[in-house]
Design an enzyme around this catalytic site. Structure first.
Site, PDB file in Angstrom:
ATOM      1  N   GLY A 150       0.820  -1.217   0.000  1.00 21.68           N
ATOM      2  CA  GLY A 150       0.000   0.000   0.000  1.00 21.68           C
ATOM      3  C   GLY A 150       0.847   1.258   0.000  1.00 21.68           C
ATOM      4  O   GLY A 150       0.301   2.369  -0.044  1.00 21.68           O
ATOM      5  N   SER A 194      -3.249   2.220   9.626  1.00 22.16           N
ATOM      6  CA  SER A 194      -3.136   2.402   8.168  1.00 22.16           C
ATOM      7  C   SER A 194      -3.979   1.400   7.394  1.00 22.16           C
ATOM      8  O   SER A 194      -3.842   1.292   6.179  1.00 22.16           O
ATOM      9  CB  SER A 194      -1.679   2.200   7.761  1.00 22.16           C
ATOM     10  OG  SER A 194      -1.272   0.883   8.138  1.00 22.16           O
ATOM     11  N   SER A 238      -2.934  -0.241   3.825  1.00 21.68           N
ATOM     12  CA  SER A 238      -1.828  -1.207   3.905  1.00 21.68           C
ATOM     13  C   SER A 238      -2.352  -2.613   3.622  1.00 21.68           C
ATOM     14  O   SER A 238      -3.522  -2.915   3.820  1.00 21.68           O
ATOM     15  CB  SER A 238      -1.141  -1.121   5.267  1.00 21.68           C
ATOM     16  OG  SER A 238      -2.062  -1.318   6.320  1.00 21.68           O
ATOM     17  N   THR A 239      -1.448  -3.488   3.157  1.00 25.59           N
ATOM     18  CA  THR A 239      -1.854  -4.788   2.631  1.00 25.59           C
ATOM     19  C   THR A 239      -1.327  -5.940   3.500  1.00 25.59           C
ATOM     20  O   THR A 239      -0.383  -5.762   4.275  1.00 25.59           O
ATOM     21  CB  THR A 239      -1.284  -4.980   1.216  1.00 25.59           C
ATOM     22  OG1 THR A 239       0.158  -4.951   1.310  1.00 25.59           O
ATOM     23  CG2 THR A 239      -1.747  -3.891   0.256  1.00 25.59           C
ATOM     24  N   GLU A 258      10.899  -7.055   4.812  1.00 29.51           N
ATOM     25  CA  GLU A 258      10.895  -5.744   4.151  1.00 29.51           C
ATOM     26  C   GLU A 258      11.293  -5.819   2.674  1.00 29.51           C
ATOM     27  O   GLU A 258      12.074  -5.003   2.187  1.00 29.51           O
ATOM     28  CB  GLU A 258      11.803  -4.773   4.927  1.00 29.51           C
ATOM     29  CG  GLU A 258      11.281  -4.538   6.341  1.00 29.51           C
ATOM     30  CD  GLU A 258      12.097  -3.538   7.152  1.00 29.51           C
ATOM     31  OE1 GLU A 258      13.294  -3.383   6.873  1.00 29.51           O
ATOM     32  OE2 GLU A 258      11.517  -2.917   8.065  1.00 29.51           O
ATOM     33  N   GLY A 259      10.774  -6.809   1.983  1.00 30.85           N
ATOM     34  CA  GLY A 259      10.957  -6.885   0.531  1.00 30.85           C
ATOM     35  C   GLY A 259      12.324  -7.364   0.078  1.00 30.85           C
ATOM     36  O   GLY A 259      12.591  -7.396  -1.118  1.00 30.85           O
ATOM     37  N   GLY A 269      11.954 -11.771  -1.090  1.00 34.11           N
ATOM     38  CA  GLY A 269      11.067 -12.228  -2.153  1.00 34.11           C
ATOM     39  C   GLY A 269       9.716 -11.573  -2.017  1.00 34.11           C
ATOM     40  O   GLY A 269       9.545 -10.638  -1.222  1.00 34.11           O
ATOM     41  N   TYR A 301       4.030   5.189  21.448  1.00 36.99           N
ATOM     42  CA  TYR A 301       4.175   6.044  20.257  1.00 36.99           C
ATOM     43  C   TYR A 301       4.567   7.437  20.712  1.00 36.99           C
ATOM     44  O   TYR A 301       3.972   7.962  21.661  1.00 36.99           O
ATOM     45  CB  TYR A 301       2.813   6.236  19.606  1.00 36.99           C
ATOM     46  CG  TYR A 301       2.492   5.387  18.426  1.00 36.99           C
ATOM     47  CD1 TYR A 301       2.722   5.838  17.126  1.00 36.99           C
ATOM     48  CD2 TYR A 301       1.912   4.142  18.593  1.00 36.99           C
ATOM     49  CE1 TYR A 301       2.376   5.068  16.039  1.00 36.99           C
ATOM     50  CE2 TYR A 301       1.570   3.366  17.501  1.00 36.99           C
ATOM     51  CZ  TYR A 301       1.799   3.833  16.232  1.00 36.99           C
ATOM     52  OH  TYR A 301       1.456   3.079  15.152  1.00 36.99           O
TER      53      TYR A 301
END
Ligand code: FAD
Length: 585
Positions: free
Chosen positions: A167, A234, A238-239, A298-299, A302, A507
């Site tokens: 996303g 989010s 977000s996905t 984090e990509g 793969g 946070y």
């Protein structure tokens, strides 16, 4: 062996009104804006504050930040910033075009720019006021596992760098392209793979494609009577794949768990083969399960294409609540006792005084009876109960479950609140506070337009160190702000958002007025790094759920031994020897 009967749901319903802004957060029809008489309003009709005027916000923000925030004091955006020359790879592109429809391949500069960033302050600043050094050269949108496999194979053959895209909501510069990458960079946008493939009611599992966002998953599951329960702030964008890849955590984790508790099996395509396993045992003692490597990857290993997740029937009852306490220490003792009692609501969030004020300042204008009601409530809290407006804190609560479960939780939680002299703030305030987080996501861009830089960052910290850490980080940011002679007053606020037996997630929200500050965005980043140093020094973690990306990489040696860092690199080389997934996270 008989297989449990599965539901194969229809695809998510796409609403044409759901288009997104490219240059700021969120839906194109939503955002903070000024009315002609200089008050703040929120556009569209999606959120409880949409269409409302919030007359207290600007006066409060002006005083808190000691800055003008005037209608004519704006920092005009130069979006879109120019992007660098495209790096083409003709052989790759020819073969790609032979396997996909033309509309699955995109080279439009604005689309490429959007795929090269997430939502950090620095990135949002760069696309409006600065420069980006590199963006993807192409964006491809696969529609099946087979297409993902073909894209990865082609990339490997033609020396192309791939960066998976969910996303685009990360806040760690995870999508920022490495400046010195000479290969053609292709962003693999997973959002067309957004189907819930099946729901297994007997075993309470579902198989969902990785590009489905939280809104789509919630809609399809709810249509069939289920929920995944994962609700990050989010989640509208977000996905599932992004949640796995960033190791995400949702607002209702107390009931449903974090993403690693919800996901039972992951399917991924890597440059050294597929990780394909739809089996989802309740637990398995196999050790070194490669599926677990994908959490927080984090990509860089793969592309996650789908996952089997736990689902639950939609809760019978959903109830909001809120409680006000005299100060942060008392509010903190309350949430600690709730955790120790073992009856934790789906969501329980404690806001410090500044954030409580912020929420009050965002209250819509009241009329008629509501004005009197509000005055009476204020009178009761401050005069009758003697709470100080500049010290009190608020806790929002969300109870979910069966009628009996919710009733038991409410009784237990409010009994503990009474022991800490908490004053019930009511369901309406609790619901407002809960829903406000979705709308607040839009405020950073509005403030940036008025020369204010802002960001939130999180950590996990043991119970024993929490209050001290919050004070240390606030103090450090005030000092760093003063040391540099920055204009106005800094806004530093904290919120406890998730509870564990051994500690909590905190946070921080940090903002300052930056008009006239040279290299303002870099100065902000410097202060954020100082805050992270202070967090680590005070017993907090490098991250709780945002991840590391490129933003926090410099701190990795502070938490991992040299051997541990080498293992991580060894794993990357073993799974992706040609660095096809060269995002450098
Ligand atoms: C307003 C706001 C609120 C937020 N609230 C929360 C919150 O409550 N909880 C929380 O955990 N986070 C939160 N975040 C951070 C962010 O939403 C999460 O990190 C989210 O999980 C990112 O998902 P995405 O689909 O947007 O991923 P992206 O931003 O597109 O990508 C993030 C990383 O994951 C990789 N990736 C994406 N999809 C895949 C895939 N299919 N396979 C492999 N790698 C992939 C990308 O390459 C990139 O490295 C928030 C962010 C914002 C801006």
């Amino acid at each position: 062996m008989s297989q449990a009967k599965r539901i194969e749901p229809d695809p998510p319903i796409r609403d044409p009104r759901d288009s997104e802004h490219l240059d700021v957060w969120g839906f194109a029809d939503s955002g903070f804006a000024l009315t002609p008489n200089g008050e703040v309003t929120f556009t569209g009709d999606r959120y409880p504050i949409s269409g409302k005027v919030m007359p207290d916000f600007l006066p409060w923000a002006r005083e808190t930040l000691d800055s003008p925030l005037a209608a004519d004091d704006v920092h005009e955006s130069h979006y879109p910033t120019p992007i660098p020359e495209r790096v083409a790879n003709a052989a790759f592109e020819t073969e790609l075009a032979a396997g996909l429809r033309a509309e699955q391949i995109e080279s439009d500069p604005r689309v490429r720019l959007r795929h090269g960033h997430g939502h950090t302050q620095e990135e949002m600043w760069a696309i409006k006021y600065g420069r980006v050094t590199r963006v993807p050269d192409l964006v491809v949108s696969p529609e099946s596992d087979a297409q993902v496999r073909a894209i990865v194979a082609l990339a490997q053959r033609h020396r192309v760098c791939l960066i998976p895209y969910g996303g685009g909501t990360n806040v760690t510069e995870a999508l920022r392209c490495p400046r010195d990458e000479r290969r053609c960079i292709v962003s693999v946008d997973m959002r067309r793979m957004n189907r819930v493939l099946w729901i297994d009611p007997e075993n309470r599992t579902a198989c969902i494609e990785a590009g489905a966002n939280g809104r789509e998953i919630a809609e399809v599951l709810a249509r069939n009577g289920y929920t995944i329960g994962h609700e990050p702030d989010s989640y509208e964008f977000s996905t599932l794949g992004g949640w796995v890849a960033t190791h995400a955590s949702g607002m209702k984790k107390n009931r449903y768990g974090n993403i690693e508790d919800i996901v039972l099996g992951v399917t991924a395509v890597t440059s050294s083969g597929d990780l394909a396993r739809d089996a989802a045992p309740a637990r398995e003692s196999v050790g070194g399960d490669p599926a677990r490597w994908l959490f927080g990857s984090e990509g860089r290993l793969g592309i996650v294409t789908r996952a089997v997740v736990k689902v639950r029937p939609l809760p019978e009852v959903q109830k909001h609540g809120s409680v006000i306490f005299s100060d942060l220490e008392t509010g903190f003792a309350f949430v600690r006792d709730v955790q120790r009692a073992g009856i934790v609501p789906a969501s329980i969030r404690l806001m410090d005084n500044l954030q409580f004020q912020f929420g009050q300042a965002l209250k819509p204008r009241k009329q008629g009876f509501a004005v009197w009601k509000s005055r009476l409530e204020k009178f009761f809290v401050t005069r009758v109960k003697g709470l100080a407006v500049d010290r009190m804190v608020a806790c929002t609560l969300l109870f979910e479950g069966t009628r009996a479960e919710v009733a038991a939780q409410e009784r237990a939680v409010y009994r503990i609140a009474a022991r800490h002299r908490g004053i019930k703030g009511g369901a309406e305030n609790g619901q407002r506070g809960y829903a406000l987080t979705f709308a607040i996501a839009y405020i950073r861009d509005f403030m940036m337009h008025h020369h204010v830089l802002a960001e939130s960052f999180e950590t996990a910290v043991p119970w024993s160190q929490c209050v001290a850490m919050i004070q240390n980080v606030k103090q450090r940011l005030w000092q760093e702000h003063a040391k540099r002679g920055l204009p106005g007053k800094p806004f530093v606020s904290a919120r406890v958002t998730q509870l564990y037996e051994t500690g909590v997630c905190v946070y921080f929200y940090f903002a300052f007025y930056a008009r006239g500050v040279e290299h303002a965005s870099e100065v902000y980043a410097e202060l954020e790094r100082a805050a992270r140093e202070e967090i680590l020094r005070s017993g907090g973690s490098l991250s709780h759920h945002h991840g590391v990306g490129k933003l926090r990489q410099r701190f990795l040696p502070a938490i991992f031994s040299p051997a541990a860092l080498a293992w991580r690199e060894g794993l990357k080389r073993a799974v992706d020897p040609d660095d096809v997934f060269g995002c450098a996270n």
